[in-house]
Write an enzyme that holds these catalytic residues in place. Structure first.
Site, short mmCIF file in Angstrom:
data_model
loop_
_atom_site.label_atom_id
_atom_site.label_comp_id
_atom_site.label_asym_id
_atom_site.label_seq_id
_atom_site.Cartn_x
_atom_site.Cartn_y
_atom_site.Cartn_z
N HIS A 1 -75.48 0.49 18.75
CA HIS A 1 -75.93 1.13 19.99
C HIS A 1 -77.43 0.91 20.13
O HIS A 1 -78.15 1.81 20.57
CB HIS A 1 -75.60 2.63 19.97
CG HIS A 1 -74.15 2.94 20.10
ND1 HIS A 1 -73.67 4.08 20.69
CD2 HIS A 1 -73.05 2.24 19.74
CE1 HIS A 1 -72.35 4.09 20.66
NE2 HIS A 1 -71.94 2.98 20.09
N HIS B 1 -71.17 1.49 27.21
CA HIS B 1 -70.99 1.64 25.78
C HIS B 1 -72.15 0.98 25.02
O HIS B 1 -73.16 1.63 24.77
CB HIS B 1 -69.62 1.05 25.41
CG HIS B 1 -69.21 1.29 24.01
ND1 HIS B 1 -67.92 1.14 23.57
CD2 HIS B 1 -69.91 1.66 22.92
CE1 HIS B 1 -67.86 1.41 22.27
NE2 HIS B 1 -69.05 1.74 21.86
N SER C 1 -64.23 1.66 9.69
CA SER C 1 -64.88 2.02 10.95
C SER C 1 -63.85 2.25 12.04
O SER C 1 -62.86 1.51 12.13
CB SER C 1 -65.82 0.88 11.36
OG SER C 1 -66.17 1.01 12.72
N SER C 2 -64.08 3.26 12.88
CA SER C 2 -63.14 3.49 13.98
C SER C 2 -63.13 2.33 14.97
O SER C 2 -62.20 2.20 15.77
CB SER C 2 -63.45 4.81 14.69
OG SER C 2 -64.81 4.86 15.06
N ASP C 3 -64.12 1.46 14.90
CA ASP C 3 -64.13 0.27 15.75
C ASP C 3 -63.37 -0.91 15.15
O ASP C 3 -63.40 -2.02 15.71
CB ASP C 3 -65.58 -0.16 16.04
CG ASP C 3 -66.35 0.90 16.81
OD1 ASP C 3 -65.82 1.38 17.83
OD2 ASP C 3 -67.48 1.25 16.41
N SER D 1 -65.96 4.31 8.05
CA SER D 1 -66.31 5.15 9.20
C SER D 1 -67.21 6.32 8.80
O SER D 1 -66.96 6.99 7.80
CB SER D 1 -65.01 5.71 9.81
OG SER D 1 -65.28 6.49 10.95
N GLY D 2 -68.27 6.52 9.58
CA GLY D 2 -69.08 7.74 9.44
C GLY D 2 -69.85 7.87 8.13
O GLY D 2 -70.24 8.98 7.77
N GLY E 1 -73.36 1.99 14.00
CA GLY E 1 -73.29 0.54 13.94
C GLY E 1 -72.39 0.16 12.80
O GLY E 1 -72.13 0.95 11.89
N ASN E 2 -71.87 -1.06 12.86
CA ASN E 2 -71.03 -1.54 11.78
C ASN E 2 -70.98 -3.05 11.83
O ASN E 2 -71.07 -3.66 12.89
CB ASN E 2 -69.62 -0.93 11.86
CG ASN E 2 -69.07 -0.95 13.28
OD1 ASN E 2 -68.76 -2.01 13.82
ND2 ASN E 2 -68.96 0.22 13.89
N HIS F 1 -71.43 -4.41 15.69
CA HIS F 1 -71.52 -3.49 16.82
C HIS F 1 -72.64 -2.51 16.56
O HIS F 1 -72.76 -1.98 15.46
CB HIS F 1 -70.20 -2.74 17.00
CG HIS F 1 -70.27 -1.66 18.04
ND1 HIS F 1 -70.74 -1.88 19.31
CD2 HIS F 1 -69.92 -0.34 18.00
CE1 HIS F 1 -70.69 -0.75 20.00
NE2 HIS F 1 -70.19 0.19 19.23
N TYR G 1 -84.66 -28.84 15.97
CA TYR G 1 -85.43 -27.68 15.54
C TYR G 1 -85.08 -27.37 14.09
O TYR G 1 -83.94 -27.48 13.68
CB TYR G 1 -85.08 -26.49 16.44
CG TYR G 1 -85.80 -25.23 16.09
CD1 TYR G 1 -86.99 -24.88 16.72
CD2 TYR G 1 -85.31 -24.39 15.10
CE1 TYR G 1 -87.66 -23.71 16.40
CE2 TYR G 1 -85.98 -23.23 14.77
CZ TYR G 1 -87.15 -22.89 15.42
OH TYR G 1 -87.81 -21.72 15.09
N ASP H 1 -82.73 -20.08 23.51
CA ASP H 1 -82.66 -20.61 22.14
C ASP H 1 -81.39 -20.16 21.41
O ASP H 1 -80.96 -20.80 20.46
CB ASP H 1 -83.88 -20.13 21.31
CG ASP H 1 -85.14 -20.94 21.59
OD1 ASP H 1 -85.03 -22.08 22.08
OD2 ASP H 1 -86.25 -20.43 21.30
#
Lengths: 227, 227, 227, 227
Positions: C95, C167, C72-74, C43-44, C26-27, C93, C225, C118
């Site tokens: 998973h 993905h 990040s590679s994303d 990354s990583g 995630g990132n 992002h 709200y 909502d």
């Protein structure tokens, strides 16, 4: 008796720690066979406030022998199981969610794998529903009698647990701690069996050879698992 | 009033502890029937930062009587329930995930077992969907009215909870703490009923006898569960 | 820039706390629109050892401007989303398991209830699969472009999340914290929608009136709200 | 050897922390290829009481070389895997619940998405059931041989895990820590694949292009993921 109380107290406290109970929905008992007395959780007492002193001592006629509080309302069920299964030293009842779901579906849990076979030899049965009469009078006693009926011709030490239709699981062992251990295994096995049945249109039980191998490598005179 | 605030505060704080809320998705209220005032969580305040002083006091006309913050946007629903159900002392609304899943499917939860029967006498109903007009004007009030309509001819103390179609559960009790207790049970029962329905092609509700036995061993004058 | 780094760091650290990530899956990034620079997780790097100083600063051409580690590679996906959605201030992002399951089934999440309504106005779409060419060259850039394509004619601030086929999910918000908030909601909504679909043979989305009511009581000029 | 023991000890302790084991249902080993000795968890010892000194050292003939306790009863399986897969430096066996459910259904896990493809190149296979003869004699050795048979013509470093029919998963890696990492991923992937299959009547594996992209952006000479 204080030793047994401490043991049964600790076994009771393991239920919330293992995630098997919500509120007061569970109870553990343990028996001293030489004195024919068993120790059980009091009825409706929260686990957070439970103390060893609150545990209730009951004899095999179901009479309270010691304790200020009422014993669990399931006490007559425990009593019948101690009468029917002489090797049993501890009993647990919970409404743990996976096992209870099978019980609510009135379905025994087939042995789908070695996790099951390591502890339960063959299907974990679901006892038949009680008749209206059995429910109306001595309900908790009849719950125990119907479990005993389910094990006619079966070795309760080979299948240390059962589901009660539309109700939930009971499990047992040589002592209170082992009974809780088996309750944890039963819940895990119920969860995996549910998912197994949903991964295929039709699933078959593990082969008898595999069941024998796993059960008997942990139990009986040829066991070689553990120290 | 400070006692009630403290009670309602503690009941609110139990929601995240029991895993029933994500972020601010829930609210608890409690009423003082003698003064016709109820205390409710403020709108959109995180549980981590909530204090008893922030709770809002509202009268049975829906007017804010005390408090710096806006009351929960669901306040008109609580109000209608207090009006319709005179024995109710506390109300909870959550989006707890299992109960909300049933609500999203617009399906009442059948009584499949004794866990359910111990707290809810018969099916936990799903209220009908609101009409476009009911949604457009006074939505939160109408949500309460439709719940009241669902309980016409039913005892809300025997079935202390409901599902709102495509929305989520409301539950209640004699006080705020009991309302939260019932919310926890409702969530657990919703989870087990889901799994029960997936274990068999067709499942039936628990027998009426079994439901009666379990509900009335815990409730009413012949109750013998607990101390 | 240090403020933004701290903000993005805290948003990243919320991912494991909310149970949305396993290992480094995630990132989170956050952008300073006035300077056209965004800050993103390296990354990583494990969350346990992550520090604010390790975050990487990238410009809108995708060039690293500050930082010792690889972003990040994303990163190219985040970049395309910042380009396509000018109101977006933070992107996440993960998973996370329920949202990823829907993504793996290449299925958008219908709006089954008010929890969804909502936060997300209508279905949470699943972007189309990338072509072999789009996968082979500039895969991460194309992932962003296909998301942008999915939102042609849609308001990304009204539907602050998407699924990428086979993905996982991306979500966003006005800043990094809000993007994580929406990731948590997306996961919860994905879980409840799954269960909703399994409770009935055919389920319908919540009515448009109900969706409008809930979305617009929290968003836009008529919102009532919160405080 | 003390270093390896410490490493294998830490890898073992990660199993309960990651929720992969109930009681003693799991074991990790790690090998020193230069000395042809591997270190493995003792049989039936609780994780809470496990110490590095209790680990057992075994040679590639399966003989205990060091240690007071019996090695895990699964030791012969580890041994066969070390023999068959020369690049493997660590092995894990668990009964983790999602992976075990697939194993109980005797079904390999298709690659439905990039989470899977990041670690496992293609389907995670299910080894064939053992014959009655293979179960009866040298059961644990045969379990290893059947896994090796499953990987004939496959690269075990590209698919670092397997399911054993009606039993559970084994996974491996270049060392004990990586083997546990892959066990965690396998469990997560098994969970998401289950849900993916339940969201659609028929689901297809991720495209080969997408699988290649994700596997090879993390593995091999063209990898660009991480630092």
């Amino acid at each position: 008796m204080e030793d047994l109380k401490q043991q049964v107290y600790e076994a009771n406290m393991e239920l919330p720690r293992e995630g098997l109970v919500t509120y007061t929905w569970g109870n553990v008992s343990g028996i001293d066979r030489s004195r024919e007395l068993f120790v059980i959780k009091p009825s409706g007492v929260d686990y957070e406030s439970l103390t060893p002193e609150q545990l209730v001592v009951v004899d095999l006629n179901g009479e309270k022998v010691e304790g200020d509080l009422n014993p669990s309302s399931d006490t007559p069920t425990h009593l019948e199981l101690y009468r029917a299964f002489p090797e049993v030293g501890g009993i647990v009842h919970t409404h743990s969610s996976w096992a209870t779901s099978w019980a609510q579906a009135a379905k025994g849990i087939p042995c789908y794998g070695t996790t099951h076979a390591d502890y339960f030899y063959g299907e974990i049965p679901c006892a038949r529903s009680l008749t209206p009469e059995e429910i109306d009078q001595n309900y908790e006693t009849n719950t125990g009698l119907v479990i005993a009926e389910t094990f006619m011709g079966k070795n309760p030490m080979y299948v240390p647990g059962v589901l009660c239709a539309n109700h939930g699981p009971f499990s047992w062992g040589r002592n209170a701690g082992e009974a809780v251990h088996n309750a944890v295994v039963l819940e895990e096995v119920a969860k995996m069996a549910y998912r197994t049945e949903h991964l295929r249109k039709s699933v078959e039980a593990a082969s008898q050879d595999l069941q024998d191998k796993h059960f008997f490598r942990k139990h009986g005179e040829h066991a070689y698992y553990g120290q």
